[in-house]
Design a protein around this motif. Structure first.
Motif, PDB file in Angstrom:
ATOM      1  N   LEU A 151      38.710   0.101  14.536  1.00 28.74           N
ATOM      2  CA  LEU A 151      38.660   0.527  15.930  1.00 28.74           C
ATOM      3  C   LEU A 151      39.584  -0.330  16.788  1.00 28.74           C
ATOM      4  N   VAL A 152      39.562  -1.631  16.577  1.00 23.37           N
ATOM      5  CA  VAL A 152      40.429  -2.545  17.331  1.00 23.37           C
ATOM      6  C   VAL A 152      41.900  -2.269  17.006  1.00 23.37           C
ATOM      7  N   VAL A 153      42.214  -2.018  15.736  1.00 22.07           N
ATOM      8  CA  VAL A 153      43.593  -1.727  15.339  1.00 22.07           C
ATOM      9  C   VAL A 153      44.116  -0.481  16.056  1.00 22.07           C
ATOM     10  N   LEU A 154      43.305   0.572  16.083  1.00 22.19           N
ATOM     11  CA  LEU A 154      43.714   1.803  16.766  1.00 22.19           C
ATOM     12  C   LEU A 154      43.823   1.598  18.268  1.00 22.19           C
ATOM     13  N   ARG A 155      42.935   0.776  18.795  1.00 23.71           N
ATOM     14  CA  ARG A 155      42.984   0.483  20.223  1.00 23.71           C
ATOM     15  C   ARG A 155      44.269  -0.280  20.576  1.00 23.71           C
ATOM     16  N   LEU A 156      44.673  -1.192  19.707  1.00 21.63           N
ATOM     17  CA  LEU A 156      45.926  -1.921  19.920  1.00 21.63           C
ATOM     18  C   LEU A 156      47.123  -0.968  19.862  1.00 21.63           C
ATOM     19  N   ALA A 157      47.115  -0.051  18.896  1.00 21.38           N
ATOM     20  CA  ALA A 157      48.211   0.917  18.777  1.00 21.38           C
ATOM     21  C   ALA A 157      48.260   1.827  19.994  1.00 21.38           C
ATOM     22  N   GLN A 158      47.097   2.242  20.458  1.00 17.69           N
ATOM     23  CA  GLN A 158      47.010   3.097  21.638  1.00 17.69           C
ATOM     24  C   GLN A 158      47.585   2.387  22.859  1.00 17.69           C
ATOM     25  N   GLY A 159      47.201   1.141  23.057  1.00 18.63           N
ATOM     26  CA  GLY A 159      47.703   0.375  24.188  1.00 18.63           C
ATOM     27  C   GLY A 159      49.185   0.072  24.079  1.00 18.63           C
ATOM     28  N   PHE A 160      49.662  -0.160  22.853  1.00 14.00           N
ATOM     29  CA  PHE A 160      51.078  -0.460  22.632  1.00 14.00           C
ATOM     30  C   PHE A 160      51.953   0.699  23.102  1.00 14.00           C
ATOM     31  N   GLY A 161      51.526   1.922  22.804  1.00  6.48           N
ATOM     32  CA  GLY A 161      52.278   3.085  23.256  1.00  6.48           C
ATOM     33  C   GLY A 161      52.131   3.318  24.751  1.00  6.48           C
ATOM     34  N   ALA A 162      50.923   3.099  25.271  1.00  8.92           N
ATOM     35  CA  ALA A 162      50.657   3.361  26.694  1.00  8.92           C
ATOM     36  C   ALA A 162      51.398   2.393  27.606  1.00  8.92           C
ATOM     37  N   GLY A 163      51.742   1.201  27.085  1.00  6.78           N
ATOM     38  CA  GLY A 163      52.409   0.194  27.912  1.00  6.78           C
ATOM     39  C   GLY A 163      53.743   0.635  28.473  1.00  6.78           C
ATOM     40  N   ALA A 164      54.364   1.617  27.840  1.00  6.81           N
ATOM     41  CA  ALA A 164      55.657   2.095  28.327  1.00  6.81           C
ATOM     42  C   ALA A 164      55.625   3.553  28.756  1.00  6.81           C
ATOM     43  N   GLU A 165      54.502   4.228  28.564  1.00  6.50           N
ATOM     44  CA  GLU A 165      54.434   5.662  28.840  1.00  6.50           C
ATOM     45  C   GLU A 165      54.628   5.974  30.327  1.00  6.50           C
ATOM     46  N   ILE A 166      53.813   5.368  31.180  1.00 11.38           N
ATOM     47  CA  ILE A 166      53.900   5.707  32.601  1.00 11.38           C
ATOM     48  C   ILE A 166      55.214   5.220  33.198  1.00 11.38           C
ATOM     49  N   ALA A 167      55.708   4.066  32.727  1.00  9.71           N
ATOM     50  CA  ALA A 167      57.003   3.571  33.207  1.00  9.71           C
ATOM     51  C   ALA A 167      58.122   4.507  32.770  1.00  9.71           C
ATOM     52  N   GLY A 168      58.072   4.935  31.500  1.00 14.78           N
ATOM     53  CA  GLY A 168      59.099   5.840  30.999  1.00 14.78           C
ATOM     54  C   GLY A 168      59.087   7.180  31.710  1.00 14.78           C
TER      55      GLY A 168
ATOM     56  N   MET B 112      33.177  -3.307  24.914  1.00 10.89           N
ATOM     57  CA  MET B 112      34.075  -3.467  26.051  1.00 10.89           C
ATOM     58  C   MET B 112      35.251  -4.383  25.701  1.00 10.89           C
ATOM     59  N   ALA B 113      35.025  -5.344  24.810  1.00 11.77           N
ATOM     60  CA  ALA B 113      36.108  -6.238  24.388  1.00 11.77           C
ATOM     61  C   ALA B 113      37.181  -5.454  23.646  1.00 11.77           C
TER      62      ALA B 113
END
Length: 484
Positions: free
Chosen positions: A129-146, A68-69
């Protein structure tokens, strides 16, 4: 012509065909669906299998916490992505950012599906896994706003609320798709099959969806609002220093002691012709619109954290109903949301954003205790009804209205950045604090009434923000200054 629609602002001369608008609408819906599908795929995997696959050398409880972390780090990355891609979107255009975010999210999700497990490479597996999760979140942070900005800036003025609400429908689509995939896997695979290879399938299947989304966005035209901005020259927005330099030079060139006006330098004609409009946007003090948007976001995000996260566990733990009842209620409520979201968008177009906001928040406040009475009754039909009503009134309805109102509150020069930050900060604060606070209060009081009180408090924050906000329906989105 019947096959054309005007851009999303009265003053713009840019036009987009109905086909362009349809492509933008599908692109926005699909991107948001992918965002929520990716996060739901991961959250379910973290709860079901990741503690055994990536953290097998610790106790089951610690393994679940660790899984979960890694889910939680994505939310930290979202805020960084909102800042980075938000600024890029305001400077270089909405299209470029939306292409990058969908590619980053999709690639990260697919790569999770091919990760070696702990049994294969040891501690390097959870690190990757954490690295990919960070990359996933980095892109998602602007997706819905964009996607929200793009749809609002594409849509015809009279249907801006309805078109923008499609972003909200993407959340339902993604959540239901991810939940459905995992439900099928759990139904047809043994635990051994699930742990050995079955868990990879949902992540790998997302690759096809990513390819379609990338293809769709490659052919997407830039927002007509971005193209019409007076501070955009040759597809790039000028910096504040460049704009102020042009304004200052224009003022000098037209001063009385000069006698005649000289021609502006090549590339600045557009700005020189709109110097007064440009100056109004540059000189305005920012902040008020952002905090109003944050308040509008806080109610929806807070209610979502309570209805879709905390109550699911609370009902399963404290009430004598089947463990599947709250999750089934979320599914049925999400399905009903496919009607609620566009209807609220239409109402906002007809009666204005502010009046519909006030109506929805007041309805949520009035319904908070009756909804919780239904849920706490322990009767399966009553629990289902309470959850469905709470989800559609206090969460999905507000989400539909939030999409267009926040876009209209901000000026075009900083719309992407401010909207992304308001969404992410409001979401992190409300959804992170809410469930923890609700768990503490219900444990201390031994009652459900603190949940109703929190629903009322969150909705009051949005109610006050709506009261302080101007009516934004029909606002010229090319304007550089915020609505307040």
């Amino acid at each position: 012509m019947k096959d054309s629609v005007t851009a999303a602002q009265p003053s713009s001369t840019a036009r987009r065909s109905t086909r362009d608008l349809t492509r933008a609408a599908v692109s926005g819906w699909l991107g948001t669906a992918m965002e929520f599908m990716d996060f739901q795929l991961y959250s379910l995997a973290a709860a079901i299998v990741f503690n055994k696959i990536f953290f097998p050398d610790v106790s089951p409880a610690i393994g679940l916490i660790a899984a979960m972390a890694t889910y939680g780090v994505g939310y930290v990355a979202r805020l960084a992505g909102a800042v980075y891609f938000g600024r890029m979107g305001d400077r270089l255009g909405r299209k470029k950012v939306l292409y990058l975010t969908i590619l980053l999210m999709g690639a990260s999700t697919t790569l999770i599906g091919v990760l070696p497990t702990y049994a294969m490479i040891g501690i390097l597996a959870p690190i990757l896994l954490v690295v990919l999760r960070l990359a996933q979140g980095f892109g998602a942070g602007a997706e819905i706003a964009g996607a929200t900005v793009m749809l609002a800036e594409y849509a015809p003025v009279r249907r801006r609320g309805l078109i923008s609400s499609l972003v909200s429908l993407g959340t339902n689509s993604g959540t239901l798709a991810a939940s459905g995939l995992w439900a099928i896997l759990l139904a047809v695979l043994t635990e051994e099959q699930l742990l050995s290879w079955g868990w990879r399938l949902p992540f790998l299947l997302s690759f096809g969806l990513m390819l379609f989304a990338v293809w769709l966005r490659r052919g997407l035209k830039e927002s007509p609002v971005f193209e019409e901005r007076p501070d955009v020259v040759n597809g790039v927005a000028m910096t504040r220093g460049e704009v102020e330099s042009v304004i200052s030079r224009q003022s000098t060139e037209t001063s009385p002691d000069k006698g005649t006006e000289t021609s502006p330098e090549k590339g600045t004609e557009k700005i020189s012709e709109n110097s007064s409009v440009l100056e109004a946007g540059i000189r305005q003090r920012k902040g008020k619109a952002f905090f109003l948007a944050l308040g509008l976001r806080f109610g929806q995000a807070g209610n979502s954290g309570l209805m879709q996260t905390f109550l699911v566990g609370y009902i399963a733990t404290n009430l004598s109903v089947g463990r599947s009842v709250p999750t089934d209620a979320i599914v049925y409520g999400s399905l009903l949301g496919f009607a609620t979201v566009p209807v609220v968008g239409l109402l906002g177009d007809r009666y204005g954003r502010r009046s519909v906001y006030l109506a929805l928040t007041m309805l949520t406040i009035v319904a908070a205790f009756p909804v919780m009475l239904l849920i706490s009754s322990g009767s399966t039909p009553a629990v289902m009804l309470g959850m469905i009503l709470g989800l559609n009134i206090g969460v999905l309805g507000l989400f539909s209205l939030e999409s267009v109102t926040m876009a209209e509150l901000f000026g075009s020069r900083t719309r992407f950045t401010q909207l992304a930050l308001a969404k992410e900060i409001g979401g992190i604060l409300a959804t992170a604090i809410g469930p923890v606070l609700a768990a503490t209060l219900t444990a201390v009081t031994g009652s459900w009434w603190p949940i109703a009180a929190m629903l009322i408090l969150y909705s009051l924050i949005t109610l006050v923000s709506a009261l302080l906000s101007p009516e934004t329906r029909g606002r010229d989105l090319v304007r550089l200054e915020d609505a307040v």
